[in-house]
Design a protein around this motif. Structure first.
Motif, PDB file in Angstrom:
ATOM      1  N   LYS A 125      91.205  -3.355  49.276  1.00  0.00           N
ATOM      2  CA  LYS A 125      90.164  -4.093  49.990  1.00  0.00           C
ATOM      3  C   LYS A 125      89.032  -3.154  50.402  1.00  0.00           C
ATOM      4  O   LYS A 125      89.264  -2.026  50.840  1.00  0.00           O
ATOM      5  CB  LYS A 125      90.773  -4.742  51.232  1.00  0.00           C
ATOM      6  CG  LYS A 125      89.821  -5.611  52.032  1.00  0.00           C
ATOM      7  CD  LYS A 125      90.475  -6.108  53.312  1.00  0.00           C
ATOM      8  CE  LYS A 125      91.662  -6.989  53.017  1.00  0.00           C
ATOM      9  NZ  LYS A 125      92.259  -7.523  54.287  1.00  0.00           N
ATOM     10  N   LYS A 130      84.082  -9.863  52.937  1.00  0.00           N
ATOM     11  CA  LYS A 130      84.859 -11.027  53.340  1.00  0.00           C
ATOM     12  C   LYS A 130      85.441 -11.685  52.095  1.00  0.00           C
ATOM     13  O   LYS A 130      84.713 -12.104  51.215  1.00  0.00           O
ATOM     14  CB  LYS A 130      83.975 -12.026  54.100  1.00  0.00           C
ATOM     15  CG  LYS A 130      84.745 -13.235  54.622  1.00  0.00           C
ATOM     16  CD  LYS A 130      83.816 -14.175  55.373  1.00  0.00           C
ATOM     17  CE  LYS A 130      84.579 -15.401  55.866  1.00  0.00           C
ATOM     18  NZ  LYS A 130      83.681 -16.353  56.586  1.00  0.00           N
ATOM     19  N   TYR A 131      86.751 -11.752  52.034  1.00  0.00           N
ATOM     20  CA  TYR A 131      87.429 -12.316  50.874  1.00  0.00           C
ATOM     21  C   TYR A 131      87.915 -13.723  51.171  1.00  0.00           C
ATOM     22  O   TYR A 131      88.235 -14.043  52.318  1.00  0.00           O
ATOM     23  CB  TYR A 131      88.611 -11.422  50.478  1.00  0.00           C
ATOM     24  CG  TYR A 131      88.204 -10.041  50.045  1.00  0.00           C
ATOM     25  CD1 TYR A 131      87.799  -9.785  48.736  1.00  0.00           C
ATOM     26  CD2 TYR A 131      88.202  -8.982  50.954  1.00  0.00           C
ATOM     27  CE1 TYR A 131      87.419  -8.508  48.338  1.00  0.00           C
ATOM     28  CE2 TYR A 131      87.824  -7.700  50.562  1.00  0.00           C
ATOM     29  CZ  TYR A 131      87.430  -7.473  49.262  1.00  0.00           C
ATOM     30  OH  TYR A 131      87.047  -6.207  48.862  1.00  0.00           O
ATOM     31  N   VAL A 133      85.843 -13.600  47.334  1.00  0.00           N
ATOM     32  CA  VAL A 133      84.448 -13.404  46.947  1.00  0.00           C
ATOM     33  C   VAL A 133      84.326 -13.587  45.436  1.00  0.00           C
ATOM     34  O   VAL A 133      85.245 -13.249  44.693  1.00  0.00           O
ATOM     35  CB  VAL A 133      83.956 -12.000  47.374  1.00  0.00           C
ATOM     36  CG1 VAL A 133      84.747 -10.902  46.669  1.00  0.00           C
ATOM     37  CG2 VAL A 133      82.473 -11.829  47.114  1.00  0.00           C
ATOM     38  N   SER A 198      87.916 -23.360  53.588  1.00  0.00           N
ATOM     39  CA  SER A 198      89.194 -22.972  54.166  1.00  0.00           C
ATOM     40  C   SER A 198      90.335 -23.686  53.433  1.00  0.00           C
ATOM     41  O   SER A 198      90.401 -24.920  53.449  1.00  0.00           O
ATOM     42  CB  SER A 198      89.238 -23.330  55.649  1.00  0.00           C
ATOM     43  OG  SER A 198      90.559 -23.264  56.139  1.00  0.00           O
TER      44      SER A 198
END
Length: 209
Positions: A125, A130-131, A133, A198
Motif C-alpha cells: 500500500k 485511498k483504495y 483506486v 461503499s
C-alpha cells in the motif's frame, strides 16, 4: 509476528479487467485491499467499468487440483444451479493467492457480459492513496440493457452513421437511461473520474430488496 501483521494489512491486489468479445478492448486496472471479499471486488469492478449493478453476477474460478469450476456470487436456491458461494463471505485471498490467477466475471445473464479478471500483482500500500483506486483503462462501458455484444455493436454502428434512420431513436433512448449516457462516446474513459461506492451499503441494499 508484528512484521507479518503489518504486511497483511498493507497488501494491495492489482487486477486487470477486460470485457470479452469486444474490439477495441474495454479494460480497467484497479488496485484493491487484500482484505476484500468477492462482493467488495464485484462492487469495485462495477464502479470502475461503469456498470450500474442492476443484474445478477457470478465469479467463476477453477480449482486447479480438482479441475472444477467454483462459482462465487449471490446464492439462489430457487434457480437450482450448482452451489454458489456467497461473495460477501468469501475473501479474495482464498482463490487469488498469487499473481497470474484469473477468473471469469459474468454480469447480467440476459445480455451476457463476460469479463476476464487477472491478478497482475500483489503490492504494498502507498501512503496517502485511498483504495480501491482505478489507475488505468480505455473506452467507455456499454450502456446497461443495450442487448449484449451484438446490441452494443449495432448501437455503435448506428451512432456513427449520421444518416441512419434509427440514430435519433437511439439517442433518445440514451438520454432517458438511468445513467445519462448521452452523448455517448465509446472511446471516452478517465480513470480519475471513477467513483467507488461503499460495498457495505450496496450489500445492505441488496439483502433488503
Amino acid at each position: 509476528m508484528e512484521d507479518e501483521k503489518m504486511t497483511n494489512q498493507d497488501l494491495i491486489y492489482q487486477f486487470k479487467i477486460e470485457l470479452a468479445e469486444i474490439e477495441p478492448t474495454i479494460w480497467r486496472v484497479i488496485q484493491v485491499p487484500s482484505k476484500f471479499s468477492f462482493w467488495d471486488l464485484h462492487v469495485a469492478i462495477q464502479d470502475s467499468m461503469g456498470w450500474l449493478d442492476y443484474h445478477l453476477h457470478v465469479f467463476r474460478m477453477i480449482e486447479s487440483r480438482k479441475k472444477k469450476h467454483i462459482e462465487i456470487g449471490i446464492p439462489d436456491e430457487e434457480l437450482g444451479f450448482q452451489e454458489i458461494l456467497p461473495g460477501w463471505e468469501t475473501p479474495i485471498t482464498k482463490f487469488f493467492n498469487e499473481p497470474g490467477r484469473s477468473a471469469i466475471y459474468n454480469y447480467d445473464f440476459g445480455d451476457g457480459w463476460s469479463h476476464y479478471v487477472l491478478l497482475e500483482g500483489i503490492l504494498l500500500k502507498e501512503k496517502g492513496v485511498k483504495y480501491p483506486v482505478c489507475i488505468q483503462g480505455e473506452r467507455a462501458c456499454p450502456p446497461e440493457d443495450c442487448g449484449g455484444v451484438p446490441g452494443y455493436e449495432r448501437m455503435i454502428e448506428i451512432l456513427a452513421n449520421l444518416d441512419h434512420p434509427e440514430r435519433i431513436a437511439y439517442n433518445e433512448w440514451l438520454k432517458v437511461c438511468a445513467k445519462n449516457y448521452y452523448p455517448y462516446d465509446p472511446s471516452e474513459f478517465d480513470p480519475d473520474k471513477v467513483h467507488f461506492c461503499s460495498p457495505k451499503k450496496r450489500l445492505k441494499i441488496m439483502l433488503s430488496s
